[in-house]
Design an enzyme around this catalytic site. Structure first.
Site, PDB file in Angstrom:
ATOM      1  N   SER A 153       0.920  -1.135   0.059  1.00 14.57           N
ATOM      2  CA  SER A 153       0.095  -0.010   0.018  1.00 14.57           C
ATOM      3  C   SER A 153       0.849   1.179   0.067  1.00 14.57           C
ATOM      4  O   SER A 153       1.662   1.355   0.803  1.00 14.57           O
ATOM      5  CB  SER A 153      -0.858   0.060   1.401  1.00 14.57           C
ATOM      6  OG  SER A 153      -1.646   1.169   1.506  1.00 14.57           O
ATOM      7  N   LYS A 179      -1.148  -0.883  -4.258  1.00 21.06           N
ATOM      8  CA  LYS A 179      -2.260  -0.242  -4.081  1.00 21.06           C
ATOM      9  C   LYS A 179      -1.875   1.292  -3.753  1.00 21.06           C
ATOM     10  O   LYS A 179      -0.992   1.730  -2.783  1.00 21.06           O
ATOM     11  CB  LYS A 179      -3.000  -0.780  -2.607  1.00 21.06           C
ATOM     12  CG  LYS A 179      -3.885  -0.010  -1.841  1.00 21.06           C
ATOM     13  CD  LYS A 179      -4.596  -0.930  -1.006  1.00 21.06           C
ATOM     14  CE  LYS A 179      -4.829  -0.177   0.379  1.00 21.06           C
ATOM     15  NZ  LYS A 179      -5.554  -1.014   1.454  1.00 21.06           N
ATOM     16  N   LYS A 181      -3.045   4.988  -2.304  1.00 21.34           N
ATOM     17  CA  LYS A 181      -4.111   5.670  -1.574  1.00 21.34           C
ATOM     18  C   LYS A 181      -4.501   6.910  -2.248  1.00 21.34           C
ATOM     19  O   LYS A 181      -3.474   7.766  -3.063  1.00 21.34           O
ATOM     20  CB  LYS A 181      -3.204   6.067  -0.409  1.00 21.34           C
ATOM     21  CG  LYS A 181      -2.863   5.160   0.665  1.00 21.34           C
ATOM     22  CD  LYS A 181      -4.190   4.320   1.244  1.00 21.34           C
ATOM     23  CE  LYS A 181      -4.068   3.376   2.607  1.00 21.34           C
ATOM     24  NZ  LYS A 181      -5.171   2.859   2.975  1.00 21.34           N
ATOM     25  N   ASP A 206      -7.231   2.864  -2.901  1.00 18.36           N
ATOM     26  CA  ASP A 206      -8.064   3.095  -1.500  1.00 18.36           C
ATOM     27  C   ASP A 206      -8.232   4.523  -1.261  1.00 18.36           C
ATOM     28  O   ASP A 206      -7.191   4.960  -1.039  1.00 18.36           O
ATOM     29  CB  ASP A 206      -7.234   2.267  -0.471  1.00 18.36           C
ATOM     30  CG  ASP A 206      -7.841   2.079   0.898  1.00 18.36           C
ATOM     31  OD1 ASP A 206      -8.882   2.640   1.103  1.00 18.36           O
ATOM     32  OD2 ASP A 206      -7.339   1.506   1.909  1.00 18.36           O
ATOM     33  N   GLU A 231     -11.312   0.521  -3.048  1.00 21.68           N
ATOM     34  CA  GLU A 231     -11.276   0.278  -1.763  1.00 21.68           C
ATOM     35  C   GLU A 231     -12.011   1.466  -1.251  1.00 21.68           C
ATOM     36  O   GLU A 231     -11.769   2.853  -1.143  1.00 21.68           O
ATOM     37  CB  GLU A 231     -10.083  -0.300  -1.377  1.00 21.68           C
ATOM     38  CG  GLU A 231     -10.242  -0.754   0.187  1.00 21.68           C
ATOM     39  CD  GLU A 231      -8.815  -1.055   0.551  1.00 21.68           C
ATOM     40  OE1 GLU A 231      -7.856  -1.250  -0.005  1.00 21.68           O
ATOM     41  OE2 GLU A 231      -8.624  -1.224   2.112  1.00 21.68           O
ATOM     42  N   ASP A 256     -13.781  -1.785   3.268  1.00 21.78           N
ATOM     43  CA  ASP A 256     -12.803  -2.151   4.285  1.00 21.78           C
ATOM     44  C   ASP A 256     -13.630  -1.530   5.434  1.00 21.78           C
ATOM     45  O   ASP A 256     -14.064  -2.398   6.258  1.00 21.78           O
ATOM     46  CB  ASP A 256     -11.561  -1.307   4.080  1.00 21.78           C
ATOM     47  CG  ASP A 256     -10.676  -1.121   5.177  1.00 21.78           C
ATOM     48  OD1 ASP A 256     -10.891  -1.697   6.167  1.00 21.78           O
ATOM     49  OD2 ASP A 256      -9.290  -0.767   4.957  1.00 21.78           O
ATOM     50  N   LYS A 280      -9.624  -7.291   7.993  1.00 25.99           N
ATOM     51  CA  LYS A 280      -8.668  -6.972   9.001  1.00 25.99           C
ATOM     52  C   LYS A 280      -9.177  -7.808  10.353  1.00 25.99           C
ATOM     53  O   LYS A 280     -10.215  -7.208  10.619  1.00 25.99           O
ATOM     54  CB  LYS A 280      -8.616  -5.460   9.131  1.00 25.99           C
ATOM     55  CG  LYS A 280      -7.826  -4.764   7.775  1.00 25.99           C
ATOM     56  CD  LYS A 280      -8.050  -3.358   8.040  1.00 25.99           C
ATOM     57  CE  LYS A 280      -7.365  -2.553   6.910  1.00 25.99           C
ATOM     58  NZ  LYS A 280      -7.637  -1.196   6.846  1.00 25.99           N
ATOM     59  N   GLY A 308      -3.935  -4.323   5.888  1.00 29.36           N
ATOM     60  CA  GLY A 308      -3.217  -4.099   7.048  1.00 29.36           C
ATOM     61  C   GLY A 308      -3.135  -2.790   7.819  1.00 29.36           C
ATOM     62  O   GLY A 308      -3.912  -2.147   7.277  1.00 29.36           O
TER      63      GLY A 308
HETATM   64  C1  NPQ Z   1      -6.160   0.775   4.966  1.00 28.69           C
HETATM   65  N1  NPQ Z   1      -3.922   0.297   5.775  1.00 28.69           N
HETATM   66  O1  NPQ Z   1      -6.323  -0.509   4.406  1.00 28.69           O
HETATM   67  C2  NPQ Z   1      -5.238   1.040   5.801  1.00 28.69           C
HETATM   68  C3  NPQ Z   1      -5.455   2.414   6.745  1.00 28.69           C
HETATM   69  C4  NPQ Z   1      -4.207   2.828   7.547  1.00 28.69           C
HETATM   70  C5  NPQ Z   1      -1.682  -0.098   4.769  1.00 28.69           C
HETATM   71  O2  NPQ Z   1      -3.298   1.196   3.904  1.00 28.69           O
HETATM   72  C6  NPQ Z   1      -2.054   4.057  11.711  1.00 28.69           C
HETATM   73  C7  NPQ Z   1      -2.710   3.058  12.155  1.00 28.69           C
HETATM   74  C8  NPQ Z   1      -1.780   4.612  10.447  1.00 28.69           C
HETATM   75  C9  NPQ Z   1      -3.346   2.429  11.214  1.00 28.69           C
HETATM   76  C10 NPQ Z   1      -2.918   4.482   8.245  1.00 28.69           C
HETATM   77  C11 NPQ Z   1      -2.871   0.468   4.686  1.00 28.69           C
HETATM   78  C12 NPQ Z   1      -2.850   3.962   9.483  1.00 28.69           C
HETATM   79  C13 NPQ Z   1      -3.601   2.951   9.897  1.00 28.69           C
HETATM   80  C14 NPQ Z   1      -3.683   3.768   7.363  1.00 28.69           C
HETATM   81  C15 NPQ Z   1      -4.186   2.539   8.821  1.00 28.69           C
HETATM   82  O3  NPQ Z   1      -7.214   1.478   4.700  1.00 28.69           O
HETATM   83 MG    MG Z   2      -8.265   0.371   3.441  1.00 29.09          MG
END
Ligand code: NPQ
Ligand code: MG
Length: 388
Positions: A153, A179, A181, A206, A231, A256, A280, A308
């Site tokens: 990501s 992926k 953001k 995402d 996403e 998600d 998750k 994650g």
């Molecule tokens: C998601 N994660 O899928 C999350 C969002 C995310 C790897 O894209 C601190 C704790 C910072 C949790 C940033 C990825 C974060 C977090 C992003 C979760 O949406």
């Molecule tokens: Mg997400």
């Protein structure tokens, strides 16, 4: 064939007979990130990792509460989880013998919400059980694969050039899916350029809930880029608007934030809110819910993948075990420890092979050693809880 839920129930019911949790330890551990991570909701430079250790039967099990410091991804935070576990959840599971994981889940069920807090305890309990039974977590829950396909990501970057460099870097490392953001202003142009330079890669985006249905026409332009999925485009707790959006997009929507448990997953599929689900463990409240969502999707032919939360190796190892279930057919956001951290809290750290996979370890429990020395050095808060 047995579903993972059935395997889980059978395995957990078998051994050990009635386990008493004698102690719960909560700690927060600050670890620096290799580089800042930015999403549509904010940016962080370090991660405050929340670890849970449970003692019983002469062993220790480890779990992780994935909540962030601020209530931006979800309403839970490190602070709310500390409070809820200390004052309600830990007292409900300590002292009295537990029969199995559903017994644990039932003790936590009366407390509404706070899934990440509940999951932290469930994860630690499952690691403990697996260690006591000398089984890997993957085996305990009915995992069928040793080699887990993974993706990465990539956060919002200060410039497009920098993003393109990151895309090249992770593709070179073997990651099977990229992926991106996205948010308004960092979406169409960025996706177009990444896709133009990489016509054949598995690419997804995402939004972390950055859009509304008023952006329908804008979101429809994403249909031009052959994305694997979009996403969580709309609000964090929405199913209805996503169903409407999905009916007007050719690209699959993956939910998600909106999927907080088995029941919500059923509703999302019945409504047509998505065609893919990101599971998750933390967001859904632990293994029982995560495996239940997996089983539901597997039965319906809905692809799932493991999301994650910038976990330490402890949460990451639990994710690997979960992603070894047969329905996890898409590369997850699991990634190597080194994607986020210079040094992880487990030894050895999680690595991604050249073919873009991680290996589910065969050792008991998590299958990694917890690096207590490094954890202790970085601990900010430590709370020891005992039955009263
Ligand atoms: C998601 N994660 O899928 C999350 C969002 C995310 C790897 O894209 C601190 C704790 C910072 C949790 C940033 C990825 C974060 C977090 C992003 C979760 O949406
Ligand atoms: Mg997400």
């Amino acid at each position: 064939m047995q579903t993972p839920s059935e395997v889980l129930n059978q395995n957990v019911a078998a051994v050990p007979d009635r386990l008493v949790i004698e102690k719960v330890e909560l700690r927060t551990v600050r670890v620096p990130l290799n580089e800042p991570f930015e999403t549509s909701f904010g940016r962080i430079d370090s991660r405050l990792i929340f670890l849970v250790a449970v003692n019983g039967g002469g062993e220790t099990g480890w779990g992780e509460v994935v909540a962030a410091e601020e209530p931006l991804y979800s309403y839970e935070t490190v602070g709310t989880a500390l409070h809820v576990i200390r004052d309600y959840l830990a007292p409900a599971i300590m002292g009295e013998p537990l029969r199995d994981i559903s017994d644990l889940a039932q003790r936590l069920a009366p407390f509404r919400g706070h899934n990440m807090a509940k999951a932290g305890l469930e994860l630690a309990f499952m690691d403990l059980l697996a260690r006591l039974k000398c089984q890997s977590l993957s085996h305990l829950i009915g995992g069928t694969r040793e080699s887990i396909p993974v993706g990465v990501s990539l956060g919002i970057q200060p410039s497009l050039d920098r993003l393109l460099e990151r895309v090249d870097r992770y593709l070179d490392l073997g990651y099977q899916r990229i992926k991106l953001k996205i948010k308004p202003g960092w979406d169409i142009g960025v996706v177009r350029e990444v896709r133009r330079r990489n016509p054949d890669i598995m690419l997804s985006v995402d939004a972390n809930a950055a859009y509304t249905l008023a952006d329908l026409d804008h979101l429809r332009t994403l249909d031009d880029f052959g994305l694997l999925m979009i996403e969580q485009p709309l609000e964090y707790d929405d199913l209805i608007d996503h169903a409407q959006l999905q009916s007007k997009l050719s690209t699959a929507i993956c939910l998600d934030e909106s999927i907080t448990g088995i029941k919500r997953a059923k509703q999302a599929l019945d409504l047509g809110s998505c065609r893919i689900i990101n599971i998750k463990i933390g967001r859904v409240g632990g293994y029982s819910q995560a495996i239940g969502i997996h089983d539901l999707c597997y039965a319906k032919g809905i692809p799932v993948w493991c999301g994650g939360m910038l976990e330490s190796g402890i949460g990451r190892a639990h994710n690997i075990a979960l992603a070894s279930l047969p329905g996890f057919v898409l590369p997850g956001d699991i990634s190597a420890s080194s994607r986020y951290f210079a040094r992880d809290l487990i030894v050895p750290e999680v690595t991604v092979s050249r073919d873009g996979t991680v290996i589910a370890p065969l050792g008991p429990g998590l299958g990694f050693n917890v690096d207590l020395e490094y954890i202790t050095a970085r601990t900010e808060t430590l709370m020891r809880l005992e039955p009263h």
